[in-house]
Design an enzyme around this catalytic site. Structure first.
Site, PDB file in Angstrom:
ATOM      1  CG  ASP A 183      -2.069  -0.993   1.081  1.00  0.00           C
ATOM      2  OD1 ASP A 183      -2.931  -0.776   0.211  1.00  0.00           O
ATOM      3  OD2 ASP A 183      -2.090  -2.004   1.822  1.00  0.00           O
TER       4      ASP A 183
ATOM      5  CD  GLU B  80      -4.055  12.029   2.338  1.00  0.00           C
ATOM      6  OE1 GLU B  80      -4.260  13.217   2.055  1.00  0.00           O
ATOM      7  OE2 GLU B  80      -4.922  11.151   2.196  1.00  0.00           O
ATOM      8  CG  ASP B  81      -2.859   6.777   4.572  1.00  0.00           C
ATOM      9  OD1 ASP B  81      -3.651   7.666   4.931  1.00  0.00           O
ATOM     10  OD2 ASP B  81      -3.125   5.935   3.682  1.00  0.00           O
TER      11      ASP B  81
ATOM     12  CG  HIS C   5      -8.058   7.125   5.932  1.00  0.00           C
ATOM     13  ND1 HIS C   5      -7.474   6.479   4.867  1.00  0.00           N
ATOM     14  CD2 HIS C   5      -7.353   6.760   7.029  1.00  0.00           C
ATOM     15  CE1 HIS C   5      -6.465   5.733   5.308  1.00  0.00           C
ATOM     16  NE2 HIS C   5      -6.365   5.881   6.610  1.00  0.00           N
TER      17      HIS C   5
ATOM     18  CB  CYS D 134      -4.699   7.988  -0.727  1.00  0.00           C
ATOM     19  SG  CYS D 134      -6.435   8.025  -0.362  1.00  0.00           S
TER      20      CYS D 134
ATOM     21  NE  ARG E 220      -0.489   1.869   4.017  1.00  0.00           N
ATOM     22  CZ  ARG E 220      -0.963   3.037   3.571  1.00  0.00           C
ATOM     23  NH1 ARG E 220      -2.247   3.308   3.718  1.00  0.00           N
ATOM     24  NH2 ARG E 220      -0.166   3.913   2.989  1.00  0.00           N
TER      25      ARG E 220
HETATM   26  C1  CIR Z   1      -5.250   1.097   3.040  1.00  0.00           C
HETATM   27  O1  CIR Z   1      -6.226   0.409   3.351  1.00  0.00           O
HETATM   28  O2  CIR Z   1      -4.472   1.555   3.873  1.00  0.00           O
HETATM   29  C2  CIR Z   1      -5.003   1.376   1.582  1.00  0.00           C
HETATM   30  N1  CIR Z   1      -5.450   0.259   0.814  1.00  0.00           N
HETATM   31  C3  CIR Z   1      -5.734   2.634   1.157  1.00  0.00           C
HETATM   32  C4  CIR Z   1      -5.222   3.874   1.814  1.00  0.00           C
HETATM   33  C5  CIR Z   1      -5.956   5.090   1.378  1.00  0.00           C
HETATM   34  N2  CIR Z   1      -5.359   6.241   1.925  1.00  0.00           N
HETATM   35  C6  CIR Z   1      -6.010   7.347   2.246  1.00  0.00           C
HETATM   36  O3  CIR Z   1      -7.238   7.390   2.231  1.00  0.00           O
HETATM   37  N3  CIR Z   1      -5.290   8.368   2.672  1.00  0.00           N
END
Ligand code: CIR
Length: 256
Positions: A61, A66-67, A164, A251, A86
């Site tokens: 991922d 962004e995360d 999120h 993201c 992650r």
């Molecule tokens: C997750 O579940 O972490 C990733 N598949 C998607 C992350 C999306 N990120 C975001 O909304 N900032």
């Protein structure tokens, strides 16, 4: 205004990324790469410098950069992602973030606190933080403490139905906010001009404002029109392969 954007190329292992919508099928890597190219082109049209990080096959991922951090005009906060697969992504961003921020500007969310940047929405110097399955109470406490130390502020927004905070609500400046689902009636967001996003186009609540342009996902005509009617220049990018992993436009980058 944003000067810089950081993105990370999707890896082949993205097909094993986390998803709540397996019925959409696995992402097609080659198409995801093309869509990422188009995303970078759109960012460049907004007048920002784009730092492009290499793909990391260890983290399916990891293109959802962004995360991993929240980059503000005063400080950088390295997150501690709540998704187990992650967690390691955040510290890997440090060398890149150090190119833009000095050591005394860099802060960290620490265990037992968890936080993902997708839960953080910036409105000027205030930051709304979604309390979600990924961002916990302790993470929010630490985050607000850090913000206040740097002359910024933050407040918690509980969420129930989406991954999120920014899955369902996004600020596009000039007091305009794209709101969908559970966020339409939240008192926290009453003072903003709502651009209502219907359930049918809910995915397009996740758009990004960059220097007076708004990047909108392709295929959501009602949202596209509403944003144009609000006076913005719109750039469209197809994100179909990222949608399969619950990911949207915000993201895929860190904007600062
Ligand atoms: C997750 O579940 O972490 C990733 N598949 C998607 C992350 C999306 N990120 C975001 O909304 N900032």
């Amino acid at each position: 205004m944003f000067q810089n954007v950081i993105v990370k190329r999707p890896c082949k292992a993205m097909v094993e990324g986390i998803t709540s919508a397996p019925e959409l099928g696995k992402p097609i890597y080659e198409l995801a790469l093309k869509q990422h190219d188009a995303y970078i082109e759109a960012l460049k049209k907004c007048g920002v410098n784009v730092t492009i990080l290499e793909a990391d096959e260890n983290y399916p991922d990891s293109c959802f950069v962004e995360d991993t951090a929240v980059l503000t005009r005063k400080c950088a906060i390295i997150s501690n992602p709540g998704a187990g697969t992650r967690t390691g992504e955040a510290m890997l961003m440090l060398p890149t973030i150090k190119k833009f921020f000095s050591d005394d500007q860099i802060e960290y969310i620490k265990e037992p606190g968890t936080m993902e940047g997708g839960d953080v929405m910036m409105v000027g110097d205030h930051f709304y933080i979604g309390r979600s399955a990924r961002t916990n109470e302790e993470g929010i406490r630490q985050f607000i403490e850090i913000l206040e130390k740097h002359g910024l502020s933050g407040s918690e927004v509980p969420l129930e139905h989406v991954l999120h905070l920014k899955t369902g609500v996004n600020y596009i400046e000039n007091n305009n906010m794209l709101v969908s689902g559970e966020f339409v009636t939240k008192p926290d967001f009453e003072k903003y001009n709502h651009i209502l996003v219907s359930e049918a186009e809910a995915y397009a609540a996740n758009c990004i404002w960059i220097n007076d342009k708004v990047i909108v996902p392709e295929g959501y005509p009602t949202v596209e029109k509403a944003i144009k009617d609000a006076g913005y220049e719109v750039l469209l990018v197809d994100t179909s392969e990222y949608k399969k992993l619950d990911g949207g436009l915000s993201c895929l980058s860190l904007r600062f």
